[in-house]
Design an enzyme around this catalytic site. Structure first.
Site, PDB file in Angstrom:
ATOM      1  N   TYR A 184       0.881  -1.656  -0.159  1.00  0.00           N
ATOM      2  CA  TYR A 184      -0.046  -0.110   0.041  1.00  0.00           C
ATOM      3  C   TYR A 184       0.379   1.322  -0.074  1.00  0.00           C
ATOM      4  O   TYR A 184       1.926   1.140   0.599  1.00  0.00           O
ATOM      5  CB  TYR A 184      -0.825   0.240   1.125  1.00  0.00           C
ATOM      6  CG  TYR A 184      -1.551   1.426   1.356  1.00  0.00           C
ATOM      7  CD1 TYR A 184      -2.506   1.386   0.714  1.00  0.00           C
ATOM      8  CD2 TYR A 184      -2.019   2.407   2.352  1.00  0.00           C
ATOM      9  CE1 TYR A 184      -4.230   2.575   0.259  1.00  0.00           C
ATOM     10  CE2 TYR A 184      -2.693   3.289   2.466  1.00  0.00           C
ATOM     11  CZ  TYR A 184      -3.387   4.019   1.360  1.00  0.00           C
ATOM     12  OH  TYR A 184      -4.220   4.248   1.832  1.00  0.00           O
ATOM     13  N   ASP A 206       9.187   1.971   0.493  1.00  0.00           N
ATOM     14  CA  ASP A 206       8.208   2.642   1.241  1.00  0.00           C
ATOM     15  C   ASP A 206       8.075   2.155   2.263  1.00  0.00           C
ATOM     16  O   ASP A 206       8.054   1.691   3.546  1.00  0.00           O
ATOM     17  CB  ASP A 206       6.733   2.336   0.259  1.00  0.00           C
ATOM     18  CG  ASP A 206       5.523   3.234   1.144  1.00  0.00           C
ATOM     19  OD1 ASP A 206       6.212   3.611   2.521  1.00  0.00           O
ATOM     20  OD2 ASP A 206       4.475   3.489   0.985  1.00  0.00           O
ATOM     21  N   LYS A 230       3.798   8.590   9.403  1.00  0.00           N
ATOM     22  CA  LYS A 230       3.607   7.562  10.957  1.00  0.00           C
ATOM     23  C   LYS A 230       4.221   8.027  12.040  1.00  0.00           C
ATOM     24  O   LYS A 230       4.090   9.450  12.267  1.00  0.00           O
ATOM     25  CB  LYS A 230       3.341   5.893  10.294  1.00  0.00           C
ATOM     26  CG  LYS A 230       2.032   5.821   9.694  1.00  0.00           C
ATOM     27  CD  LYS A 230       1.373   4.350   9.528  1.00  0.00           C
ATOM     28  CE  LYS A 230       0.470   4.311   8.323  1.00  0.00           C
ATOM     29  NZ  LYS A 230       0.272   3.784   7.469  1.00  0.00           N
TER      30      LYS A 230
HETATM   31  C1  LIG Z   1       0.034   4.231   6.232  1.00  0.00           C
HETATM   32  C2  LIG Z   1       0.911   4.512   4.572  1.00  0.00           C
HETATM   33  C3  LIG Z   1       0.568   4.937   4.222  1.00  0.00           C
HETATM   34  C4  LIG Z   1      -0.377   5.841   3.608  1.00  0.00           C
HETATM   35  O1  LIG Z   1       0.466   7.078   4.469  1.00  0.00           O
HETATM   36  P1  LIG Z   1      -1.291   8.508   5.128  1.00  0.00           P
HETATM   37  O2  LIG Z   1      -0.918   9.174   5.928  1.00  0.00           O
HETATM   38  O3  LIG Z   1      -2.290   7.158   5.787  1.00  0.00           O
HETATM   39  O4  LIG Z   1      -1.543   8.964   3.092  1.00  0.00           O
HETATM   40  C5  LIG Z   1       1.574   4.482   2.771  1.00  0.00           C
HETATM   41  N1  LIG Z   1       2.642   3.854   2.642  1.00  0.00           N
HETATM   42  C6  LIG Z   1       2.581   2.574   3.605  1.00  0.00           C
HETATM   43  C7  LIG Z   1       3.090   1.597   4.062  1.00  0.00           C
HETATM   44  C8  LIG Z   1       1.675   3.022   5.068  1.00  0.00           C
HETATM   45  O5  LIG Z   1       1.407   1.868   5.987  1.00  0.00           O
END
Ligand SMILES: *Cc1c(COP(=O)(O)O)cnc(C)c1O
Length: 422
Positions: A155, A239, A267
């Protein structure tokens, strides 16, 4: 007389979960602002939380839960950590939002570059979604190529180009430039490079997956991706929105010894406030406006409160260096969950990386999206709901990781296991 009784004092209004939920349904779509919060995967209603402290959250009816959602991974120090609360209070008293460059942005950017050597410069954004979207735009500009290679089950937020098959409303014209292959499938990656090698701007992935449940890839997979991207002139983008400062202070790249060109963070670096960040090699980062032609901007980019919370979090992580203890505690939980499943005669896989873990009710190892999908959703739902009845809150989806924080203790972990053994 009738008039006085019809005037309600707002302070005396009872606000229990049922009443709030009824209003939430009226004014918010599905009663939520993010679909997983609807608890549909486990056949429940949205849970209305009121407050959190340490490892515990309290709902609007006063019911306490031991929390394993932990702000979807953002809260590695637990809820309302005193150092974070102090830093944010101090910051907002001097203006929550300044709208120009301030000291906090510089400090947090420096702390990130010191933690992650592949990150030479940083651009802050307001969310991980935004930072991932900008990383892809930057890769496309840097290589003058259009296609991006992604992995099924990873994601990267909800921008059009990174959602493709997973949302209505994404034009086919955009989807055709996003290639999707199974996680850890090197043959599929090689085939994509053979077919589109000179059109692929970059590869983006979670170096440890956390959004199809936790999956730790084979180190050779990441090393091979590094070699292939270099060979074909494409960028490697990690990511690390979840894994950054989570699996190690320096993120997953510190553990596997693979250096990406660009890293996306979020995060944890916001300490519980909305944040995203993009960082990497200086020559690539210099393509961002105002130095270069790749546009990215944000009213709230580098928001002072988020910077203060993030910096307080990183300082505390550096001071306490909790990673070994967190991993040991999480291993204890993983082992307990395995034993409980075995005792109940349920085939289960417990995947763990540092302080995050996932239980899949499946007889075969979970290594990619299709094996993650082989987990039994009904068994997961029954398990999650039973834990909740006993005061333990796990993510209401098979595909969201459970997170421990420095506020979790061995007693708490043992309590969770004992509920599962009952
Ligand atoms: C949570 C998440 C995102 C998106 O971040 P948001 O602050 O919710 O837009 C992108 N990549 C990963 C791996 C994530 O867990």
């Amino acid at each position: 007389m009738t008039q006085t009784t019809s005037i309600r004092n707002p302070k005396s209004e009872i606000r229990n979960s049922t009443q709030i939920l009824e209003q939430a349904r009226r004014y918010l779509v599905g009663g939520v602002n993010s679909p997983v919060r609807a608890f549909r995967a486990v056949g429940q209603e949205p849970l209305i939380l009121e407050r959190g402290r340490g490892a515990v959250v309290v709902d609007a009816d006063g019911t306490r839960f031991l929390d394993l959602i932990m702000g979807w991974g953002a809260l590695i120090l637990g809820h309302a950590h005193p150092a974070v609360v102090r830093a944010v209070r101090k910051r907002i008293a001097d203006g929550a939002h300044l709208g120009l460059t301030h000291h906090g942005e510089v400090e947090l950017a420096r702390a990130i570059t010191e933690a992650i050597p592949s990150v030479e410069q940083v651009r802050f954004a307001a969310s991980g979604t935004e930072a991932c979207m900008t990383a892809v735009r930057l890769a496309r500009a840097h290589t003058a190529r259009a296609k991006v290679l992604t992995f099924e089950g990873c994601y990267h937020g909800h921008s059009d180009g990174l959602l493709v098959t997973r949302s209505a409303g994404v034009p086919q014209t955009l989807a055709q430039d996003t290639l999707v292959v199974p996680y850890q499938d090197l043959d599929a990656v090689e085939a994509a490079f053979t077919q589109f090698g000179d059109q692929i701007a970059g590869v983006i992935l979670e170096p440890v997956a956390a959004n199809m449940g936790v999956i730790v890839p084979d180190r050779r997979f990441l090393k091979r991706l590094r070699a292939l991207t270099a060979q074909h002139g494409a960028l490697l983008m990690f990511d690390e929105v979840v894994t950054g400062f989570r699996v190690a202070y320096g993120g997953a790249q510190a553990l596997v010894g693979v250096t990406p060109d660009l890293t996306v963070l979020g995060k944890i670096i916001g300490g519980g406030f909305p944040v995203g960040a993009l960082g990497g090699r200086r020559d690539i980062m210099q393509r961002l406006a105002p130095e270069g032609g790749v546009y990215h901007a944000g009213t709230f980019a580098g928001h002072p409160a988020a910077m203060a919370a993030g910096l307080a979090t990183l300082k505390e992580l550096q001071r306490a260096n909790p990673y070994e203890r967190l991993e040991a505690l999480t291993s204890r939980l993983a082992e307990g969950l395995r034993q409980a499943a075995a005792r109940a005669g349920l085939p289960a896989q417990v995947n763990q990386a540092g302080s995050m873990l996932t239980v899949f009710f499946s007889g075969r190892p979970v290594t990619d999206c299709s094996s993650a999908n082989a987990g039994q959703p009904a068994q997961f739902a029954a398990w999650a709901n039973r834990l909740r009845q006993h005061g333990v809150l796990v993510p209401p989806s098979q595909f969201e990781a459970m997170f421990l924080s420095t506020a979790h203790t061995q007693d708490m972990v043992d309590r969770i296991v004992s509920v599962c053994l009952r």
